[in-house]
Design an enzyme around this catalytic site. Sequence first.
Site, mmCIF file in Angstrom:
data_model
loop_
_atom_site.group_PDB
_atom_site.id
_atom_site.type_symbol
_atom_site.label_atom_id
_atom_site.label_comp_id
_atom_site.label_asym_id
_atom_site.label_seq_id
_atom_site.Cartn_x
_atom_site.Cartn_y
_atom_site.Cartn_z
ATOM 1 N N GLY A 66 37.959 68.275 83.044
ATOM 2 C CA GLY A 66 38.816 69.260 83.692
ATOM 3 C C GLY A 66 39.766 68.569 84.636
ATOM 4 N N SER A 72 62.202 34.896 69.434
ATOM 5 C CA SER A 72 60.873 35.504 69.219
ATOM 6 C C SER A 72 60.140 35.659 70.548
ATOM 7 C CB SER A 72 60.038 34.683 68.233
ATOM 8 O OG SER A 72 60.020 33.306 68.545
#
Length: 637
Positions: A33, A544
């Site tokens: 909750g 890269s």
Amino acid sequence: MTAYTPDTLIASDIDAYLETHAHKSMLRFITCGSVDDGKSTLIGRLLYDSKTIFEDQLAALEADSKRVGTQGQNIDFALLVDGLAAEREQGITIDVAYRFFSTDKRKFIVADTPGHEQYTRNMVTGASTADLAVILIDARKGVLTQTRRHSYLAHLVGIREIVLAVNKMDLVGHDQAVFDAIVEDYRAFATSIGIARFTAIPLSGLTGENVAEPAATMPWYAGPPLLSHLETVAIDADARHAKAFRLPVQWVNRPDLDFRGFAGMIASGIVRPGDAVRIVPSGKTTTVARIVAMDGDRAEAVAGESVTLVLADEVDCSRGDVIAAADAPPQAADQFLATIVWMSDTALVPGRGYMLKLGTQVVGATVQSPRHVVDVNTQAELSAKTLTLNDIGVAEVYTDRAIVFEPYADGADLGGFILIDRATNATVAAGMLQFSLRRAQNVHWQSIDITRQAHALQKGQPPKVLWFTGLSGSGKSTIANLVEKKLYALGRHSFLLDGDNIRHGLNKDLGFTDTDRVENIRRVAEVARLMVDAGLIVLTAFISPFRAERQMVRDLLPPGEFVEIFVDTPLEVAESRDVKGLYAKARTGEIANFTGISSPYEAPETPDIRVDTRRESPEAAAERIVEHIMGVWSHDL
């Protein structure tokens, strides 16, 4: 039957106590909750009221409660569960806390999950093994966003027993109208997400009203208190037994030459000696010769039990395979549609290589851009290019080889997976497979007579990928070009793939976002792999920038064939060279997503070769690289 509790148990009672509790059913449940709805307090009260707190624990709890200054109470029940120092200091739950307790009727494992949206990932972890969810709502606040989110996630992971615990009723004067309004509000939401039923209970975790005993303060409520409901709610314990037999192989047990068994936990079904089984994905069939457990050979084993199966025939079977009922095997595929809960602060990079773990199987995987993400408040399907923390989305997942699976709706053991970041080894997402995508069903790998080994022997060289990485302007292309010239002079067969040149053709459709950079490297990696199969020495010069993609390329190749060469040039040095004027444009914002300026560069941590361009000339670096490679080649040959 005598009821035993830990604080009254003496040595002479142990056998009777164990016998009393050994055959009880087990209920796993979570409390969830929003923040401050009282989850930890409620669990602490359940532990207290079920008399499963030892005397020394109770004394420590009372002392801790006095130290933190519990208002109007002798005991702060939340302290039983909130074990982290940060939790006690802030009065919130951060981690998932598991607690065991037992009553005369049933045993329980409860997971207290955090309410903060930041820790939703921990709530998913707790829900993944639960039979029931207790959704708490603060009676003063009603249904909140996190209430909806947790309800949606609980339903998503397969929890079908929901308790709506409207907590803190004492703070609203035990008003039935407040309770009824909250229940109707929640019912409308629950129906919209497919929750067919839930049990609503008004209570107070702090005072204990309707927790273990009925509350005289709420005579309008005729239902059972929470503990009574938990003790009697029906658990579909036989459901997994009724399904087809599945045992994911965790370990091949081979203590000596005379014994070979396959160990694992049975995911579903029942197995007996003599049963016909199929090994998936290979499809080989055999029968079960023996079922071996800790207490010896068994005549039967059922879902949830860990056993070792001895098969009648010598079939190929290893970790990650699934032993299944021969006439009802699971599927195997490498493309899926999946629901994904993103659990990382770092967003999904579509196309990036992750590790996917499903049961005992671990494979490489990529995730495409999501088809949509779900708004938990409205259930609207929203467009998105990626997934960020706590997003729930639907996306296509591709694995690098076929895996054994079942739709999550048929079983979590072969339908639920996690994604792991290759670079950090952190779990970044949890997912539920919906179904396989059959676009590649008619695409098969063609057998070719001239193998990669034959190509390498013809050229007289072990194939390699020399992967140059570094910032723009570091000197990658210059050094790679010199290395190839030296290899050519030595009579070696090579090819240089340069980042700029590739973007003029194969990758001209790609930009420089993180996603496009990942796709750029993926395509180059596939081209490099084909060239290596042809026996070539492949040199690549690409920024890269991400470790994950460089690792992906390494994983594509056999061990030893990928050589990472880090051209280490500090940003200020690379920027001072700036022969193309790119850094200057990036500084003024003319170029977006420029590595080192507005996009990160993740330097290699342990490169195979490191070139410090401040101390070594390009010619000297090229000579050293060739000498290193030639030394490796002479060893390989």
